[in-house]
Motif scaffolding. Structure first.
Motif, PDB file in Angstrom:
ATOM      1  N   THR A   1      -4.022  -9.395 -13.710  1.00 18.44           N
ATOM      2  CA  THR A   1      -4.304  -8.043 -14.137  1.00 18.44           C
ATOM      3  C   THR A   1      -4.541  -7.222 -12.305  1.00 18.44           C
ATOM      4  N   ASP A   2      -5.106  -7.975 -11.497  1.00 23.87           N
ATOM      5  CA  ASP A   2      -5.176  -7.086  -9.987  1.00 23.87           C
ATOM      6  C   ASP A   2      -4.025  -6.597  -9.353  1.00 23.87           C
ATOM      7  N   LEU A   3      -5.004  -5.763  -8.409  1.00 23.53           N
ATOM      8  CA  LEU A   3      -3.928  -5.424  -7.182  1.00 23.53           C
ATOM      9  C   LEU A   3      -4.088  -5.824  -6.005  1.00 23.53           C
ATOM     10  N   PHE A   4      -3.420  -6.453  -5.049  1.00 26.04           N
ATOM     11  CA  PHE A   4      -2.757  -7.368  -3.951  1.00 26.04           C
ATOM     12  C   PHE A   4      -2.042  -6.500  -2.980  1.00 26.04           C
ATOM     13  N   LEU A   5      -2.547  -6.360  -1.970  1.00 24.16           N
ATOM     14  CA  LEU A   5      -1.732  -5.796  -0.656  1.00 24.16           C
ATOM     15  C   LEU A   5      -2.235  -6.428  -0.087  1.00 24.16           C
TER      16      LEU A   5
ATOM     17  N   TYR B   1     -11.430  -3.544  -1.219  1.00 23.69           N
ATOM     18  CA  TYR B   1     -11.939  -2.070  -1.069  1.00 23.69           C
ATOM     19  C   TYR B   1     -11.473  -0.754  -3.357  1.00 23.69           C
ATOM     20  N   THR B   2     -12.238  -0.062  -2.809  1.00 28.45           N
ATOM     21  CA  THR B   2     -11.241   0.912  -3.689  1.00 28.45           C
ATOM     22  C   THR B   2     -10.586   1.774  -2.839  1.00 28.45           C
ATOM     23  N   ASP B   3      -9.704   2.711  -3.963  1.00 27.31           N
ATOM     24  CA  ASP B   3      -8.542   3.649  -3.082  1.00 27.31           C
ATOM     25  C   ASP B   3      -7.720   4.510  -4.226  1.00 27.31           C
ATOM     26  N   SER B   4      -6.490   5.546  -4.279  1.00 24.33           N
ATOM     27  CA  SER B   4      -6.696   6.050  -4.787  1.00 24.33           C
ATOM     28  C   SER B   4      -5.290   4.661  -4.652  1.00 24.33           C
ATOM     29  N   VAL B   5      -4.463   5.087  -6.275  1.00 29.63           N
ATOM     30  CA  VAL B   5      -3.526   4.170  -6.075  1.00 29.63           C
ATOM     31  C   VAL B   5      -2.240   5.099  -7.050  1.00 29.63           C
TER      32      VAL B   5
ATOM     33  N   LEU C   1       1.030   5.744  -9.584  1.00 32.65           N
ATOM     34  CA  LEU C   1       1.987   4.802  -9.953  1.00 32.65           C
ATOM     35  C   LEU C   1       2.923   5.587 -10.792  1.00 32.65           C
ATOM     36  N   ALA C   2       4.685   6.061 -10.149  1.00 32.51           N
ATOM     37  CA  ALA C   2       5.258   6.866 -11.129  1.00 32.51           C
ATOM     38  C   ALA C   2       5.005   7.850 -10.595  1.00 32.51           C
ATOM     39  N   GLY C   3       4.187   8.401  -9.169  1.00 30.92           N
ATOM     40  CA  GLY C   3       3.763  10.038  -9.575  1.00 30.92           C
ATOM     41  C   GLY C   3       2.779   9.472  -9.743  1.00 30.92           C
ATOM     42  N   PHE C   4       1.661   9.187 -10.761  1.00 31.83           N
ATOM     43  CA  PHE C   4       0.324   9.186 -12.063  1.00 31.83           C
ATOM     44  C   PHE C   4      -0.460   8.505 -10.862  1.00 31.83           C
ATOM     45  N   LYS C   5      -1.820   9.751  -9.966  1.00 32.05           N
ATOM     46  CA  LYS C   5      -2.994   8.627  -9.015  1.00 32.05           C
ATOM     47  C   LYS C   5      -3.903   8.349 -10.323  1.00 32.05           C
ATOM     48  N   ALA C   6      -3.983   7.156  -9.702  1.00 33.78           N
ATOM     49  CA  ALA C   6      -5.584   6.155 -10.311  1.00 33.78           C
ATOM     50  C   ALA C   6      -6.665   6.439  -8.946  1.00 33.78           C
ATOM     51  N   THR C   7      -8.167   6.685  -9.066  1.00 35.25           N
ATOM     52  CA  THR C   7      -8.944   7.021  -8.481  1.00 35.25           C
ATOM     53  C   THR C   7     -10.334   5.897  -7.798  1.00 35.25           C
ATOM     54  N   ALA C   8     -10.116   5.562  -6.701  1.00 29.85           N
ATOM     55  CA  ALA C   8     -11.641   4.735  -6.951  1.00 29.85           C
ATOM     56  C   ALA C   8     -10.797   3.399  -7.908  1.00 29.85           C
ATOM     57  N   GLN C   9      -9.519   2.582  -7.660  1.00 29.11           N
ATOM     58  CA  GLN C   9      -8.705   1.329  -8.528  1.00 29.11           C
ATOM     59  C   GLN C   9      -9.218  -0.150  -6.630  1.00 29.11           C
ATOM     60  N   THR C  10      -9.527  -0.664  -7.444  1.00 31.80           N
ATOM     61  CA  THR C  10     -10.404  -1.859  -6.956  1.00 31.80           C
ATOM     62  C   THR C  10      -9.218  -2.715  -6.388  1.00 31.80           C
ATOM     63  N   ILE C  11      -8.082  -2.996  -5.009  1.00 32.34           N
ATOM     64  CA  ILE C  11      -7.369  -3.442  -4.140  1.00 32.34           C
ATOM     65  C   ILE C  11      -8.163  -4.811  -3.785  1.00 32.34           C
ATOM     66  N   GLY C  12      -7.747  -5.756  -3.931  1.00 32.57           N
ATOM     67  CA  GLY C  12      -7.814  -6.838  -3.312  1.00 32.57           C
ATOM     68  C   GLY C  12      -6.128  -6.921  -1.165  1.00 32.57           C
ATOM     69  N   VAL C  13      -7.375  -6.453  -0.611  1.00 32.92           N
ATOM     70  CA  VAL C  13      -6.635  -6.735   0.614  1.00 32.92           C
ATOM     71  C   VAL C  13      -6.751  -7.893   1.760  1.00 32.92           C
ATOM     72  N   ALA C  14      -5.964  -8.468   1.838  1.00 36.07           N
ATOM     73  CA  ALA C  14      -5.560 -10.386   2.261  1.00 36.07           C
ATOM     74  C   ALA C  14      -5.347 -10.308   3.671  1.00 36.07           C
ATOM     75  N   LEU C  15      -6.658 -10.524   4.386  1.00 35.97           N
ATOM     76  CA  LEU C  15      -6.755 -10.611   5.830  1.00 35.97           C
ATOM     77  C   LEU C  15      -5.898 -11.493   6.468  1.00 35.97           C
ATOM     78  N   ASN C  16      -6.610 -13.006   5.590  1.00 31.23           N
ATOM     79  CA  ASN C  16      -5.977 -14.024   6.392  1.00 31.23           C
ATOM     80  C   ASN C  16      -5.166 -14.932   5.407  1.00 31.23           C
ATOM     81  N   ALA C  17      -4.089 -15.589   5.175  1.00 30.40           N
ATOM     82  CA  ALA C  17      -3.676 -16.365   4.303  1.00 30.40           C
ATOM     83  C   ALA C  17      -2.989 -17.643   5.481  1.00 30.40           C
ATOM     84  N   SER C  18      -2.050 -18.394   4.293  1.00 32.09           N
ATOM     85  CA  SER C  18      -1.485 -19.449   4.575  1.00 32.09           C
ATOM     86  C   SER C  18      -0.919 -20.294   3.360  1.00 32.09           C
TER      87      SER C  18
END
Length: 401
Positions: free
Chosen positions: A120-124, A169-173, A175-192
């Motif tokens: 389900t989730d969006l990760f960047l 975070y929430t931000d605009s996303v 998809l194929a030109g359709f904009k979702a506002t206040a979409q929850t995004i997981g933003v990776a800051l550290n990884a291994s």
């Protein structure tokens, strides 16, 4: 006064009708990685690792569903618990991925995304993500005027001891030109322990109940905000011409009518299959199944899969992995909603396993971890045009044009 009010309403209506109305749009998809080695062969041990990844994803979804709803996604006898419960899925380099472009932020930042109906989730990857993010494009919320921090961290842990941490975070996303506002995004800051240069992030297209963040998928957000013409997205997965259709179906890519089957539980896109046949013999009937674009194979319980391959005297070469002569691929069909969908010999053949080129790996694999649950991944989806209907909570299948 009333006539002036009505005149104003009429003018606004006329303006709305005159404005361009949204139409379904498509994202071209490409396949950037496979389960084959550099010399084109399939390594059974690596394939077994991929099966373990699919099993872990099923466990994570079950844990998230229970945490979010208080109910079990599967019967306890059908789902073994593992140390990484509750972690959200990221797809590693060994998977077969169907990827395309999205935009996030204001002004828009462009990312190459793996689209996954099994999560389900969006990760960047974030702008300060470590070396594990490799050559990925980084999302920077600091330069987006529409980004808002939620003040909540997340931590993702995996079966192979890799992990990622970051912030929500929430931000605009778009998809194929359709904009979702206040979409929850997981933003990776550290990884291994993981990296990928094939795509930047993962976009889930399943239901909120299996979200690690307790948030809607991007497509569900688009539907709730009235941003798409129809609450439907559809996939064609093939060696060429693959696409994700957003806001409807592409009539040029399928023939005949759709056969629909209802979602039996809104976690992933879980339906009930009627039967699986091999060379005209029914081996499985009335089985639950998840239609999952994020898994490359077909995965079923070990007993049923062993019975299926016993019909054609295939040999188990790794736990749940079977080999057979390359020129003897069986006729396999899966019946859904009363209609039988045959699987091509090409999709059933995972590839050769030795230098002779005569012995191949079958693309249906067994697992002790899934109970009676089947996963219908890429091997199945490449044989049909698949439509996912959010409003009516159902999945439709049609023959490819």
């Amino acid at each position: 006064m009333r006539s002036l009010f009505l005149s104003s309403i009429a003018a606004l209506y006329a303006l709305a009708v005159a404005l361009p109305q949204p139409h379904p749009l498509s994202i071209s998809l490409t396949k950037k990685s496979t389960l084959k080695t550099a010399d084109g062969r399939v390594d059974p041990a690596s394939l077994r690792a991929h099966i373990s990844s699919a099993e872990a994803k099923l466990q994570r979804n079950a844990a998230a569903f229970e945490r979010n709803t208080g109910a079990a996604l599967f019967s306890p006898s059908h789902t073994k618990r593992a140390a990484a419960l509750g972690s959200a899925p990221l797809i590693d380099d060994a998977n077969r991925n169907w990827i395309g472009a999205i935009e996030a932020g204001t002004p828009p930042q462009t990312f190459t995304i793996n689209f996954d109906t099994g999560s389900t989730d969006l990760f960047l990857p974030g702008s300060i993500c470590g070396n594990a993010c490799g050559g990925q494009q980084r999302y920077n919320p600091e330069i987006s005027s529409s980004a808002e921090p939620l003040g909540e961290p997340f931590k993702v842990e995996y079966m192979d001891n890799s992990m990622a941490t970051g912030d929500l975070y929430t931000d605009s996303v778009s998809l194929a030109g359709f904009k979702a506002t206040a979409q929850t995004i997981g933003v990776a800051l550290n990884a291994s322990g993981f990296s990928s240069e094939k795509y930047d992030g993962l976009m889930g297209l399943a239901f909120k109940s299996i979200s690690k963040f307790g948030a809607d998928s991007v497509f569900h957000t688009l539907v709730s905000q009235g941003a798409v013409p129809e609450p439907v997205f559809a996939f064609k997965l093939a060696s060429s011409g693959s696409e994700l259709r957003v806001g409807g179906v592409n009539s040029a890519l399928h023939q005949g009518s759709f056969t629909y089957t209802p979602v039996i539980k809104e976690g992933a896109w879980q339906i009930t299959g009627d039967a699986i046949e091999i060379d005209g013999k029914e081996v499985v009937n009335a089985f639950p199944a998840i239609v999952d674009s994020g898994t490359s194979l077909i995965l079923g319980n070990s007993f049923d899969v062993s019975q299926l391959y016993a019909t054609i005297n295939a040999t188990e070469v790794e736990k749940g992995v079977y080999a057979l002569p390359c020129d003897a691929m069986p006729a396999v069909s899966i019946t859904l909603g009363g209609k039988s969908f045959p699987l091509s010999a090409e999709t059933l053949n995972q590839g050769t396993m030795d230098s002779s080129g005569t012995i191949c790996i079958g693309a249906i694999h067994g697992s002790d971890e899934v109970g009676d649950q089947w996963i219908l991944g890429d091997v199945f989806m490449r044989n049909v045009y698949s439509a996912f209907d959010v409003e009516n909570s159902r999945v439709g299948f049609a023959e490819l044009a």
